[in-house]
Write an enzyme that holds these catalytic residues in place. Sequence first.
Site, short mmCIF file in Angstrom:
data_model
loop_
_atom_site.label_atom_id
_atom_site.label_comp_id
_atom_site.label_asym_id
_atom_site.label_seq_id
_atom_site.Cartn_x
_atom_site.Cartn_y
_atom_site.Cartn_z
N ALA A 17 0.86 -1.19 0.00
CA ALA A 17 0.00 0.00 0.00
C ALA A 17 0.89 1.23 0.00
CB ALA A 17 -0.91 -0.01 1.21
N MET A 18 0.84 2.03 -1.06
CA MET A 18 1.73 3.18 -1.22
C MET A 18 0.90 4.46 -1.22
SD MET A 18 4.36 1.57 -4.05
CE MET A 18 5.59 2.88 -3.80
N SER A 19 1.02 5.21 -0.13
CA SER A 19 0.22 6.42 0.05
C SER A 19 0.74 7.60 -0.76
CB SER A 19 0.20 6.80 1.53
OG SER A 19 1.50 7.20 1.95
N VAL A 22 6.87 9.02 2.23
CA VAL A 22 8.19 8.40 2.29
C VAL A 22 8.17 7.06 3.01
CG1 VAL A 22 8.85 9.67 4.39
CG2 VAL A 22 10.62 8.82 2.84
N ASP A 23 7.38 6.91 4.06
CA ASP A 23 7.38 5.67 4.84
C ASP A 23 6.92 4.48 4.00
OD1 ASP A 23 8.29 6.85 7.19
OD2 ASP A 23 6.25 7.35 7.85
N SER A 24 5.81 4.63 3.30
CA SER A 24 5.29 3.50 2.51
C SER A 24 6.19 3.20 1.32
CB SER A 24 3.86 3.79 2.04
OG SER A 24 3.79 4.95 1.24
N CYS A 112 -9.78 3.07 9.70
CA CYS A 112 -9.25 2.86 8.35
C CYS A 112 -8.40 1.59 8.30
CB CYS A 112 -8.43 4.06 7.91
SG CYS A 112 -7.80 3.95 6.22
N GLY A 136 3.68 1.05 5.52
CA GLY A 136 4.80 1.78 6.12
C GLY A 136 4.61 2.07 7.59
N CYS A 211 -6.94 12.72 7.56
CA CYS A 211 -6.61 12.78 6.14
C CYS A 211 -7.73 13.36 5.28
CB CYS A 211 -6.20 11.41 5.63
SG CYS A 211 -7.55 10.20 5.54
#
EC number: 2.8.1.13
Length: 376
Positions: A17-19, A22-24, A112, A136, A211
Amino acid sequence: MTDTPQHSPRPLRVLAAMSGGVDSAVAAARAAEAGHDVTGVHLALSADPQSFRTGARGCCTIEDSRDARRAADVIGIPFYVWDLADRFREDVVEDFVAEYEAGRTPNPCLRCNEKIKFAALLDKALALGFDAVCTGHYAKIVEHADGGRELHRASDAAKDQSYVLGVLDEKQLAHALFPLGDTVTTKDEIRAEAERRGLTVARKPDSHDICFIADGDTQGFLARRLGTAEGEIVDEAGNRLGTHEGAYGFTIGQRKGLRIGTPAADGKPRYVLDISPVNNTVTVGPAEALDVSALTAIRPRWCGTAPAGPGTYTAQLRAHGGETEVTAEAGAGELTVTFAEPVRGVAPGQAIVLYDGTRVVGSATIASTTRATTGV
């Protein structure tokens, strides 16, 4: 039986899962570097995404989607955008509004994780033949020799996000990867790693606040959804001190923004003690009236087997809060908790997460509290 951090003995098919943050991105890169067959996916959670973020506020924008795609290209993995906006609106946004309308204080990040990332997303991933979902989050999965898994705090306590993952059950943990949780890594080090990997999100600001409320104005968001309704602000004796435009705009323990014209007799600040949506009344009082000695929570979710009988644990009551010692016992669909020392600012709707050392035992939603000063 030995306990070791999660390291799969075989390559997995992983959906990262790429938001767009940087973390993901680093988590996906680490998963790919570990030899897993990784596919990146960005979740389109807004039906009307904005072209750009407002500084560090908001997420799920067109810009975030593009950042996630660029990161996937650099890592060298396939990338897709999945539209989960309808599910997100129903399970997270509408739940958030309904909880505030009922006088409770929800945590949408937990909802979520429970309903979207490790339910809707995970279910779809498993149906497509993936073995795990990678995020992430800063948390650690420890695997027993018999294959059982436990969720633990991240190695870096300052970045630990296990609180918002306390809703995950045993099945969800079996299909989760948290590549950032095993190492003691500061955010600056994560950003430096992203730069070394050529990821352009290395210096992108973190997303803060809720968010789906990009401007950070929660009260304004709720007012647009629920309308205004003038009500009274009263003290513990029922004396009228002022008015408000909607009880949903307050939270237990709130001090600022009360707009009370009459000062307290003792000259001390007053705090929100109770929110009654039935008569649209907000009750305020002194800080000591916020002390809570016990609570009852509902909808418990266990990160493994439910505890049998009463036990002593530590509890965390908010995402960035500390731990406090408690005695807790699970019953039929509820959890009763007694605090070793009174705590303040506990609000119905919040999540309580129990820990045994660094291990996450489970979580539940606070339904009611017992005041230390009044016993009610």
